[in-house]
Design an enzyme around this catalytic site. Sequence first.
Site, PDB file in Angstrom:
ATOM      1  N   ASP A 112     -55.744  37.048 -36.691  1.00 34.73           N
ATOM      2  CA  ASP A 112     -57.207  37.149 -36.646  1.00 34.73           C
ATOM      3  C   ASP A 112     -57.650  38.601 -36.780  1.00 34.73           C
ATOM      4  OD1 ASP A 112     -59.884  35.781 -35.787  1.00 34.73           O
ATOM      5  OD2 ASP A 112     -59.759  37.605 -34.573  1.00 34.73           O
ATOM      6  N   TYR A 141     -62.674  45.531 -37.381  1.00 38.30           N
ATOM      7  CA  TYR A 141     -61.464  45.972 -36.651  1.00 38.30           C
ATOM      8  C   TYR A 141     -60.777  47.128 -37.398  1.00 38.30           C
ATOM      9  CZ  TYR A 141     -61.847  41.457 -34.200  1.00 38.30           C
ATOM     10  OH  TYR A 141     -62.280  40.361 -33.482  1.00 38.30           O
ATOM     11  N   LYS A 194     -63.674  38.456 -40.930  1.00 34.11           N
ATOM     12  CA  LYS A 194     -65.066  38.193 -40.509  1.00 34.11           C
ATOM     13  C   LYS A 194     -66.047  39.142 -41.184  1.00 34.11           C
ATOM     14  CE  LYS A 194     -63.196  37.182 -35.893  1.00 34.11           C
ATOM     15  NZ  LYS A 194     -62.182  38.223 -35.611  1.00 34.11           N
ATOM     16  N   HIS A 230     -69.253  37.080 -38.216  1.00 32.38           N
ATOM     17  CA  HIS A 230     -68.744  37.629 -36.954  1.00 32.38           C
ATOM     18  C   HIS A 230     -69.714  37.414 -35.782  1.00 32.38           C
ATOM     19  CE1 HIS A 230     -65.903  41.000 -35.370  1.00 32.38           C
ATOM     20  NE2 HIS A 230     -66.267  40.213 -34.392  1.00 32.38           N
TER      21      HIS A 230
END
Length: 277
Positions: free
Chosen positions: A46, A51, A76, A109
């Site tokens: 994930d 990120y 996302k 997200h």
Amino acid sequence: MNAIPTVILNDGAWFPELGLGTYNLRGEEGIEAMVAAIDSGYRLLDTAVNYENEGEVGEAVRRSGVDRDKLLVTSKIPGRHHGRQEAIDSIKGSLDVLGLDRIDLHLIHWPNPSVGRYVETWRGMIEARDLGLVRSIGVSNFTEDQLTELIEETGVAPAVNQVELHPYFPQEALRAFHRTHGIRTESWSPLARRSELLTEQLIHELATVHDVTPTQVVLRWHTQLGSTPIPKSADPDRQRENADVFGFTLTEDQVAAISALERGRLWDGDPLTHEEM
Ligand SMILES: NC(=O)C1=CN([C@@H]2O[C@H](COP(=O)(O)OP(=O)(O)OC[C@H]3O[C@@H](n4cnc5c(N)ncnc54)[C@H](OP(=O)(O)O)[C@@H]3O)[C@@H](O)[C@H]2O)C=CC1
Ligand SMILES: O=C(O)C(=O)[C@@H](O)[C@H](O)C(=O)CO
């Protein structure tokens, strides 16, 4: 260790009952941690644009030596990419950074309600799926009303809603709504970010009863609720511990007792007010 079982999503795609969170796994160490997880049997990674580690995830997929079709990558769309065309462009950007020719599951997200573009974004996601850029589409941090709006406006229900879920915040009503609409629940911060949850007396007692660790009790609770937890660990031993939860079963009373630890969100992550760009 038992293999991680899979379920079938509302679009016919397979999806693991447990995956690896990768928030803060970056650089060479991050890649090595992800490869170690795949070696241990994880099949779901994930990530997210925000990120800043999609490159590491793609590299881990390539280095793992596991057939691409047997691995599932989630990414996302961030708030700053909301909009129909923006969503498609964001997905193309993620594919470039990942170095992959397909994303298996793509999520919005956060809904960012004050921006008011999540329905348009969802239309872009549907188009991206039809173009073959992504296999499955879903959302993250969506409320029941926001899910209803997506379904009523487009006729397409998300395959997954990834939400904050752990024994302190079991999300019973939202999970019931998901079941009614065939939406798979996915749990973020499933270990409550290693807060005092793992020292709760009840969790320790159940660990002794089942001869497992406290973490395994918590993760088994998620899977028995019908949610896919994505615990993050950088440590190969803890990764193995976290994935090895399919060899015992909590009773219904034990599941209910864990859910009764409910006390609320970990931080102020209410999707009606918290927005991320
Ligand atoms: N969609 C969204 O808005 C959000 C999505 N997420 C996703 O969910 C994933 C997981 O959530 P996250 O917030 O990272 O929190 P988790 O609940 O997964 O907890 C992670 C923490 O627990 C520790 N830990 C992991 N396994 C063990 C173990 N067996 N024993 C003791 N400690 C352990 C980790 O340390 P160590 O690494 O040292 O093992 C880390 O400090 C994220 O990585 C991200 O992918 C998270 C937040 C929001
Ligand atoms: O990890 C994620 O997916 C997030 O959305 C993060 O922003 C997370 O919510 C967080 O760490 C906020 O402090």
